[in-house]
Scaffold this motif. Structure first.
Motif, PDB file in Angstrom:
ATOM      1  N   GLY A  35      49.721  36.395  34.461  1.00 15.02           N
ATOM      2  CA  GLY A  35      51.102  36.852  34.577  1.00 15.02           C
ATOM      3  C   GLY A  35      51.413  37.538  35.889  1.00 15.02           C
ATOM      4  O   GLY A  35      52.497  38.083  36.051  1.00 15.02           O
ATOM      5  N   GLY A  36      50.478  37.557  36.840  1.00 11.70           N
ATOM      6  CA  GLY A  36      50.824  38.074  38.159  1.00 11.70           C
ATOM      7  C   GLY A  36      50.047  39.283  38.597  1.00 11.70           C
ATOM      8  O   GLY A  36      48.868  39.408  38.341  1.00 11.70           O
ATOM      9  N   ALA A  37      50.759  40.176  39.266  1.00  9.08           N
ATOM     10  CA  ALA A  37      50.139  41.309  39.942  1.00  9.08           C
ATOM     11  C   ALA A  37      49.576  42.338  38.965  1.00  9.08           C
ATOM     12  O   ALA A  37      50.100  42.555  37.875  1.00  9.08           O
ATOM     13  CB  ALA A  37      51.161  41.974  40.855  1.00  9.08           C
ATOM     14  N   ALA A  56      52.008  34.243  45.778  1.00  9.20           N
ATOM     15  CA  ALA A  56      51.823  33.262  44.708  1.00  9.20           C
ATOM     16  C   ALA A  56      50.557  33.495  43.898  1.00  9.20           C
ATOM     17  O   ALA A  56      50.463  33.067  42.744  1.00  9.20           O
ATOM     18  CB  ALA A  56      51.814  31.847  45.301  1.00  9.20           C
ATOM     19  N   ASP A  57      49.567  34.168  44.489  1.00  9.24           N
ATOM     20  CA  ASP A  57      48.307  34.460  43.787  1.00  9.24           C
ATOM     21  C   ASP A  57      48.369  35.753  42.983  1.00  9.24           C
ATOM     22  O   ASP A  57      47.381  36.138  42.355  1.00  9.24           O
ATOM     23  CB  ASP A  57      47.154  34.574  44.789  1.00  9.24           C
ATOM     24  N   GLY A  58      49.493  36.464  43.064  1.00  6.51           N
ATOM     25  CA  GLY A  58      49.611  37.739  42.364  1.00  6.51           C
ATOM     26  C   GLY A  58      49.074  38.903  43.179  1.00  6.51           C
ATOM     27  O   GLY A  58      48.942  40.013  42.663  1.00  6.51           O
ATOM     28  N   SER A  78      44.993  41.720  43.711  1.00  2.00           N
ATOM     29  CA  SER A  78      45.213  42.150  42.325  1.00  2.00           C
ATOM     30  C   SER A  78      43.923  42.059  41.529  1.00  2.00           C
ATOM     31  O   SER A  78      43.670  42.876  40.653  1.00  2.00           O
ATOM     32  CB  SER A  78      46.284  41.280  41.666  1.00  2.00           C
ATOM     33  N   ALA A  79      43.130  41.030  41.836  1.00  3.19           N
ATOM     34  CA  ALA A  79      41.875  40.835  41.110  1.00  3.19           C
ATOM     35  C   ALA A  79      40.938  42.008  41.383  1.00  3.19           C
ATOM     36  O   ALA A  79      40.855  42.504  42.498  1.00  3.19           O
ATOM     37  CB  ALA A  79      41.214  39.534  41.543  1.00  3.19           C
ATOM     38  N   VAL A  80      40.269  42.442  40.354  1.00  2.00           N
ATOM     39  CA  VAL A  80      39.290  43.523  40.460  1.00  2.00           C
ATOM     40  C   VAL A  80      37.941  42.946  40.064  1.00  2.00           C
ATOM     41  O   VAL A  80      37.811  42.308  39.021  1.00  2.00           O
ATOM     42  CB  VAL A  80      39.679  44.713  39.554  1.00  2.00           C
ATOM     43  N   GLU A  81      36.940  43.141  40.918  1.00  2.00           N
ATOM     44  CA  GLU A  81      35.601  42.604  40.693  1.00  2.00           C
ATOM     45  C   GLU A  81      34.707  43.670  40.063  1.00  2.00           C
ATOM     46  O   GLU A  81      34.566  44.759  40.621  1.00  2.00           O
ATOM     47  CB  GLU A  81      34.970  42.176  42.024  1.00  2.00           C
TER      48      GLU A  81
END
Length: 170
Positions: A35-37, A56-58, A78-81
């Motif tokens: 759903g995004g960010a 576009a990748d959030g 936005s992704a958290v590793e």
């Protein structure tokens, strides 16, 4: 240990120079939230008073104004590793685009040297693009997040100016 580190760096440098470094995310890399960010990332940036767009990748796209009528694009992922008990967020700022399909060896060497002296972060390759990356705790307070964003912007722009002169692509 030092010999092993030298072998690893040499291998990475040769892979980058030969165009064989992976441009895709590493296996197990986290994707942007569905759903995004990331709401937590949005809250951190909002609390810091930063203006951004969501790509576009959030991810959060910021344009940082620098001295000399220059600007620098910075992305806060936005992704958290996850890593053990850590949650790591990346701050990315592109600083070099190769004319051909590969980053030239002299540029890759300069990026390694620059990254080795940087207080935060270092350089990675994504296809033809050299990107300065800072990795930090995903829960870093807003003022420290701003410091890391500013550092990434200045570091990427420093090498962009070195290699392109007055051109300000990123």
């Amino acid at each position: 240990m030092r010999d092993n580190a030298i072998r690893v760096v040499t291998g990475l440098l040769l892979a980058v120079a030969a165009g064989h470094a992976p441009a895709a995310p590493l296996p197990g890399a986290a994707a942007a939230p569905p759903g995004g960010a990331d709401p937590a990332g949005r809250a951190q940036l909002d609390a810091a008073g930063l203006s951004y767009e969501i790509d576009a990748d959030g991810d959060f796209k910021l344009v940082y104004e620098l001295d000399g009528d220059r600007s620098q694009v910075v992305y806060v992922r936005s992704a958290v590793e996850p890593w053990g008990g850590l949650r790591v967020r990346e701050i990315l700022s592109p600083g070099y685009r190769a004319e051909g399909p590969d980053i030239p060896c002299r540029v890759a060497l300069r990026m390694l040297e620059h990254g080795g002296r940087a207080r935060l972060g270092g350089w990675v390759r994504d296809g033809r693009i050299g990107i300065f990356v800072v990795k930090l705790d995903a829960d870093t307070p807003g003022d420290r997040l701003v410091d890391a964003i500013e550092f990434a912007a200045h570091a990427a722009d420093e090498l962009e100016r070195e290699f392109t002169g007055s051109k300000d692509e990123f």
